[in-house]
Design an enzyme around this catalytic site. Structure first.
Site, PDB file in Angstrom:
ATOM      1  N   TYR A   1       0.832  -1.210   0.000  1.00 32.61           N
ATOM      2  CA  TYR A   1       0.000   0.000   0.000  1.00 32.61           C
ATOM      3  C   TYR A   1       0.861   1.253   0.000  1.00 32.61           C
ATOM      4  O   TYR A   1       1.567   1.546   0.973  1.00 32.61           O
ATOM      5  CB  TYR A   1      -0.943   0.028   1.216  1.00 32.61           C
TER       6      TYR A   1
ATOM      7  N   HIS B   1       0.009 -11.929   0.471  1.00 35.60           N
ATOM      8  CA  HIS B   1      -0.854 -10.895  -0.115  1.00 35.60           C
ATOM      9  C   HIS B   1      -1.221 -11.174  -1.579  1.00 35.60           C
ATOM     10  O   HIS B   1      -0.375 -11.169  -2.453  1.00 35.60           O
ATOM     11  CB  HIS B   1      -0.127  -9.545  -0.016  1.00 35.60           C
TER      12      HIS B   1
HETATM   13  P1  NAD Z   1     -13.323   0.108   1.469  1.00 39.77           P
HETATM   14  O1  NAD Z   1     -14.444  -0.611   0.828  1.00 39.77           O
HETATM   15  O2  NAD Z   1     -13.157   0.001   2.910  1.00 39.77           O
HETATM   16  O3  NAD Z   1     -13.434   1.636   0.981  1.00 39.77           O
HETATM   17  C1  NAD Z   1     -12.495   2.581   1.359  1.00 39.77           C
HETATM   18  C2  NAD Z   1     -12.938   3.941   0.810  1.00 39.77           C
HETATM   19  O4  NAD Z   1     -14.129   4.343   1.466  1.00 39.77           O
HETATM   20  C3  NAD Z   1     -11.917   5.027   1.079  1.00 39.77           C
HETATM   21  O5  NAD Z   1     -11.956   5.965   0.022  1.00 39.77           O
HETATM   22  C4  NAD Z   1     -12.443   5.674   2.355  1.00 39.77           C
HETATM   23  O6  NAD Z   1     -11.991   6.989   2.481  1.00 39.77           O
HETATM   24  C5  NAD Z   1     -13.936   5.594   2.129  1.00 39.77           C
HETATM   25  N1  NAD Z   1     -14.740   5.603   3.369  1.00 39.77           N
HETATM   26  C6  NAD Z   1     -14.516   4.973   4.553  1.00 39.77           C
HETATM   27  N2  NAD Z   1     -15.481   5.233   5.439  1.00 39.77           N
HETATM   28  C7  NAD Z   1     -16.365   6.040   4.817  1.00 39.77           C
HETATM   29  C8  NAD Z   1     -17.584   6.645   5.216  1.00 39.77           C
HETATM   30  N3  NAD Z   1     -18.090   6.468   6.440  1.00 39.77           N
HETATM   31  N4  NAD Z   1     -18.233   7.445   4.314  1.00 39.77           N
HETATM   32  C9  NAD Z   1     -17.735   7.623   3.082  1.00 39.77           C
HETATM   33  N5  NAD Z   1     -16.585   7.074   2.634  1.00 39.77           N
HETATM   34  C10 NAD Z   1     -15.909   6.289   3.499  1.00 39.77           C
HETATM   35  O7  NAD Z   1     -12.003  -0.389   0.694  1.00 39.77           O
HETATM   36  P2  NAD Z   1     -10.495  -0.643   1.106  1.00 39.77           P
HETATM   37  O8  NAD Z   1      -9.891   0.487   1.830  1.00 39.77           O
HETATM   38  O9  NAD Z   1      -9.829  -1.144  -0.118  1.00 39.77           O
HETATM   39  O10 NAD Z   1     -10.582  -1.899   2.086  1.00 39.77           O
HETATM   40  C11 NAD Z   1     -10.431  -1.788   3.469  1.00 39.77           C
HETATM   41  C12 NAD Z   1      -9.114  -2.365   3.955  1.00 39.77           C
HETATM   42  O11 NAD Z   1      -9.097  -3.786   3.782  1.00 39.77           O
HETATM   43  C13 NAD Z   1      -7.857  -1.873   3.217  1.00 39.77           C
HETATM   44  O12 NAD Z   1      -7.437  -0.623   3.715  1.00 39.77           O
HETATM   45  C14 NAD Z   1      -6.900  -2.992   3.514  1.00 39.77           C
HETATM   46  O13 NAD Z   1      -6.395  -2.850   4.821  1.00 39.77           O
HETATM   47  C15 NAD Z   1      -7.808  -4.222   3.456  1.00 39.77           C
HETATM   48  N6  NAD Z   1      -7.820  -4.858   2.111  1.00 39.77           N
HETATM   49  C16 NAD Z   1      -6.997  -5.906   1.885  1.00 39.77           C
HETATM   50  C17 NAD Z   1      -6.961  -6.498   0.638  1.00 39.77           C
HETATM   51  C18 NAD Z   1      -6.031  -7.641   0.392  1.00 39.77           C
HETATM   52  O14 NAD Z   1      -5.378  -8.089   1.305  1.00 39.77           O
HETATM   53  N7  NAD Z   1      -5.933  -8.150  -0.788  1.00 39.77           N
HETATM   54  C19 NAD Z   1      -7.770  -6.033  -0.395  1.00 39.77           C
HETATM   55  C20 NAD Z   1      -8.624  -4.978  -0.132  1.00 39.77           C
HETATM   56  C21 NAD Z   1      -8.649  -4.402   1.136  1.00 39.77           C
HETATM   57 MG    MG Z   2      -4.932  -5.073  -1.302  1.00 42.38          MG
END
Ligand code: NAD
Ligand code: MG
Length: 324
Positions: A64, A129
């Protein structure tokens, strides 16, 4: 300020690890500027507010922001200044800004680099990952055994795997030494628009593997401001989610709150990781979780949104090495 008697954010046990994760986890990919620039002060304030409101689980990866997310999270956790056993950190290995490498040599180096950026002596969970980009037999025969050694050395407590296509989880879990994988992290498969993960929950239970579900807002599709430029969804999927968000807004509801509550409703999932980059988002997301336990979901708006999303239900996108 939290007051006495105010409902607490629910903790859920991560199967046999015994870790008690807050049901809302802090996804730290936004701290790597993945969804736009975040200042160090905003990052520190967000993590501090999250911890104050009961979020004890923080997830990052060297991928990230090309290591920036880990470095920022390290600063934020240090600024918290609380005992190490009061928070749970997961990071990942094998995926980097420069590409993929799941070899034993790379993951051994990787954890040392991650610990140094995070300013920690150990991480609670280390996950391979996005394994669909690697050779799954290497994950089984080389990477997981390498992680088991790191566990013995005390650098990590538990072992996980992450990915988008759900088949990668069964492929690996059916082949590894039983018990060697503690947790899977799935993303974009347990949201209002896509519930494909649900069918596999009994399988994970039978394997005694803990389940973390990420991206309840479908990486921005289920937000009023919409997804980032790089979002891989089809135009059809993007426009359906946009229509759902607009419908909620028109009804005076919030698509993100509804979506997060939907993802939190299944207790087979120990933690739902939401990407957060501001105190406002932290406060909103914790409030949504608390309201779910006290008031419940808004079933009326949920049905309306599900109807709008029906034509694209469970539509996903390709990820990983494409087989011809
Ligand atoms: P998400 O679906 O959580 O969306 C994040 C987006 O939504 C960001 O732009 C954030 O600012 C916004 N957001 C958060 N709360 C909000 C609210 N209350 N109102 C409006 N907008 C809001 O997607 P993500 O960040 O990709 O996924 C969450 C976490 O999961 C990542 O940060 C990561 O730690 C993990 N993740 C891991 C993998 C992997 O391991 N392959 C893949 C995806 C995500
Ligand atoms: Mg990811």
């Amino acid at each position: 300020m939290a007051t006495i008697g105010q409902p607490k954010l629910e903790l859920r046990e991560l199967r046999k690890t015994g870790l008690k994760l807050s049901c809302v986890g802090f996804g730290a990919s936004p701290l790597g500027n993945v969804f736009g620039h975040v200042s160090e002060q905003d990052a520190i304030d967000s993590v501090r507010e999250a911890f104050r409101l009961g979020i004890n689980f923080f997830d990052t990866s060297p991928y990230y922001g090309d290591t920036l997310s880990e470095t920022m999270l390290g600063k934020c956790l240090q600024a918290l200044g609380v005992p190490r056993n009061e928070f749970i950190v997961s990071t990942k290995c094998g995926r980097y800004g420069g590409g993929f490498d799941f070899s034993e040599e790379r993951v051994r180096k990787s954890i040392d680099e991650s610990l140094s950026r995070l300013k920690l002596d150990y991480v609670d969970i280390l996950q391979c990952h996005d394994i669909e980009f690697g050779d799954l037999d290497q994950i089984v025969n080389e990477t997981i055994p390498a992680l088991q050694k790191l566990k013995k050395e005390g650098k990590i407590r538990y072992i996980g795997i992450t990915g988008l296509p759900l088949e990668v989880f069964t492929y690996v879990l059916d082949r590894v030494t039983p018990g060697s994988v503690d947790v899977i992290l799935s993303y974009c498969h347990y949201s209002v628009n896509d519930t494909a993960l649900e069918d596999l929950l009994p399988y994970f239970k039978s394997k005694e593997v803990g389940v973390i579900s990420a991206s309840p807002l479908a990486m921005g599709l289920l937000t009023e401001s919409g997804p980032p430029e790089w979002h891989p969804a089809s135009p059809e999927l993007k426009s359906a989610c946009k229509a759902a968000a607009a419908h909620c807004k028109e009804k005076g509801k919030n698509i993100s709150k509804l979506s997060l509550q939907f993802s939190l409703s299944n207790k087979e999932i120990s933690s739902v990781l939401v990407g957060m980059n501001s105190v406002t988002q932290v406060v909103e997301n914790v409030a949504a979780a608390v309201e779910l336990t006290t008031v419940g979901k808004d079933e009326v708006i949920l049905r309306e949104v599900e109807t709008i999303l029906e034509p694209i239900k469970n539509q996903t996108w390709p990820s990983g090495i494409q087989k011809s």
